[in-house]
Design a protein around this motif. Structure first.
Motif, short mmCIF file in Angstrom:
data_model
loop_
_atom_site.label_atom_id
_atom_site.label_comp_id
_atom_site.label_asym_id
_atom_site.label_seq_id
_atom_site.Cartn_x
_atom_site.Cartn_y
_atom_site.Cartn_z
N VAL A 1 0.84 -1.20 0.00
CA VAL A 1 0.00 0.00 0.00
C VAL A 1 0.87 1.25 0.00
CG1 VAL A 1 -1.72 1.33 1.28
CG2 VAL A 1 -1.95 -1.15 1.12
N PHE B 1 2.45 1.64 -3.51
CA PHE B 1 1.45 2.11 -4.47
C PHE B 1 1.25 3.62 -4.33
CE2 PHE B 1 -0.62 -2.23 -4.94
CZ PHE B 1 -0.46 -2.30 -6.32
N LEU C 1 -0.82 -1.84 -10.93
CA LEU C 1 -0.78 -3.16 -10.31
C LEU C 1 0.28 -4.05 -10.97
CD1 LEU C 1 -1.84 -5.36 -8.43
CD2 LEU C 1 -3.73 -5.74 -10.03
N LEU D 1 3.80 -3.16 -9.89
CA LEU D 1 4.19 -3.55 -8.54
C LEU D 1 4.54 -5.03 -8.46
CD1 LEU D 1 3.28 -2.41 -5.17
CD2 LEU D 1 2.56 -4.76 -5.60
N VAL E 1 -3.04 -9.56 -4.82
CA VAL E 1 -2.81 -8.20 -4.33
C VAL E 1 -4.14 -7.48 -4.14
CG1 VAL E 1 -1.77 -5.95 -4.84
CG2 VAL E 1 -0.54 -8.05 -5.40
N GLU E 2 -5.03 -7.59 -5.12
CA GLU E 2 -6.33 -6.92 -5.02
C GLU E 2 -7.11 -7.42 -3.81
OE1 GLU E 2 -7.29 -6.01 -9.73
OE2 GLU E 2 -7.75 -7.99 -8.91
N LEU F 1 -5.39 -6.22 -0.48
CA LEU F 1 -5.58 -4.79 -0.20
C LEU F 1 -6.99 -4.52 0.31
CD1 LEU F 1 -2.80 -4.36 -1.44
CD2 LEU F 1 -3.75 -2.41 -2.70
N HIS G 1 -8.48 -0.41 -3.60
CA HIS G 1 -7.91 -1.18 -4.69
C HIS G 1 -6.70 -0.43 -5.23
CE1 HIS G 1 -9.79 1.55 -7.67
NE2 HIS G 1 -10.82 1.53 -6.85
N PRO G 2 -5.80 -1.12 -5.95
CA PRO G 2 -4.54 -0.50 -6.39
C PRO G 2 -4.71 0.79 -7.18
CG PRO G 2 -4.40 -2.86 -6.66
CD PRO G 2 -5.81 -2.57 -6.27
N HIS G 3 -5.68 0.83 -8.11
CA HIS G 3 -5.80 2.02 -8.94
C HIS G 3 -6.31 3.21 -8.13
CE1 HIS G 3 -4.63 2.33 -13.06
NE2 HIS G 3 -5.57 3.20 -13.32
N ARG H 1 -3.27 4.79 -6.91
CA ARG H 1 -2.60 5.52 -8.01
C ARG H 1 -3.30 6.85 -8.27
NH1 ARG H 1 0.68 4.99 -12.72
NH2 ARG H 1 -0.36 5.52 -14.68
#
Length: 320
Positions: A153, A156, A163, A166, A235-236, A239, A253-255, A258
């Motif tokens: 986290v 990111f 994603l 990473l 990962v999703e 997180l 979530h990853p995005h 970002r």
């Protein structure tokens, strides 16, 4: 409700061998990523399924399409509520497929050239409030998996990574002393991004326990419970779980991280070009969407930055 075809089964048709040869060309000759090849397969299968439903057995579906047929397809998808962005991607897949057919002397024209999908409103990306995200990141964990998840986290959010970027990081890609990380982004383009102090501290905590999980010869920075490189889907899921256990009020979530990185950095610096470089965007217009810029703010940045737009400074003896 219209039938959804989000994940069409691979159709059996005269065109199936052509599609598979085209996908092999993308993977081996053009060396596109697995994710990109999968997207091409999905798009072409989607169109083949639609053509198979048109009741013309024995036809050469995709390879024999004309411009009128493609327009009928896009109109059908648009009526289903499919976004303009998705339709534009499907048209791009068709154009690529026909370019290959032309090269192989299996087509005489590219009927998808010049066609554009209906535009749909661009949705502004959601972001996390900086203070709220900071509160989620502050607690220190003892569990190795939570230590790993916190490090992901932090990275990111610190570096604005995708994603795929990473999960592809190897131990040798990050320079902890200089606070820099080398990543391979879309289109196999490499860039270097800074790694903030908090992210480096979180990664150091993870590296202290990583050997308890990682296989002996594993090069990946982040590994799964099985010891190998962590999978994007893992990962999703992790997180999302990490956020719930930290008491977050929304899905993580990853995005989203970002988006938050870009938005918070731009709000603090006002440097659109720097944010564009850090995100790895080719088009500055993409950065504008990521960072919630309205046109007035963009125009202000342009006026201040472009040498032909900046106002000439008045000399002391000049009158207005």
């Amino acid at each position: 409700m219209p039938k959804r075809l989000d994940a069409p089964a691979a159709p059996t048709s005269i065109d199936t061998p052509r599609i598979e040869r085209f996908l092999a060309h993308l993977a081996h000759e053009r060396q596109l990523s697995e994710h990109t090849v999968r997207a091409y397969r999905h798009d072409l299968n989607q169109i083949a399924v639609w053509l198979a439903d048109q009741g013309e057995p024995g036809a050469e579906p995709i390879a024999s399409l004309d411009e009128a047929g493609i327009r009928r397809y896009t109109a059908w998808r648009h009526r289903q509520g499919v976004s303009g962005k998705t339709l534009q991607r499907e048209l791009s897949s068709l154009r690529g497929f026909y370019r290959w057919l032309l090269r192989e002397n299996q087509a005489v024209a590219n009927p998808a050239v010049g066609l554009r999908a209906p535009k749909s409103p661009r949705k502004l990306p959601h972001t996390f409030d900086a203070d709220q995200l900071g509160a989620l990141l502050d607690p220190v964990d003892e569990d190795p998996l939570m230590i790993r998840d916190t490090a992901m986290v932090e990275l990111f959010y610190s570096s604005g990574l995708r994603l795929a970027e990473l999960v592809s990081i190897d131990l040798g890609d990050i320079d902890m002393s200089e606070g820099e990380l080398g990543v391979i982004g879309k289109g196999s383009k490499s860039r270097r991004v800074p790694v903030g102090r908090k992210a480096r501290e979180a990664i150091e905590r993870w590296l202290a326990v990583r050997s308890a999980l990682a296989d002996r010869d594993e090069r990946a920075l982040f590994v799964s419970l099985r010891g190998g490189r962590i999978h994007p889907r893992t990962v999703e899921k992790r997180l999302a779980r990490w956020a719930v256990e930290r008491g977050a009020s929304r899905h993580l979530h990853p995005h989203l991280l970002r988006h938050s990185f870009a938005s918070h950095l731009l709000e603090s610096s006002g440097d659109l070009r720097a944010v564009q470089e850090l995100l790895g965007h080719t088009d500055i217009g993409t950065t504008q969407i990521y960072t919630h810029l309205d046109f007035q703010h963009l125009a202000q940045v342009y006026d201040q930055a472009h040498p032909r737009a900046r106002k000439k400074a008045s000399k002391p003896d000049e009158r207005p």
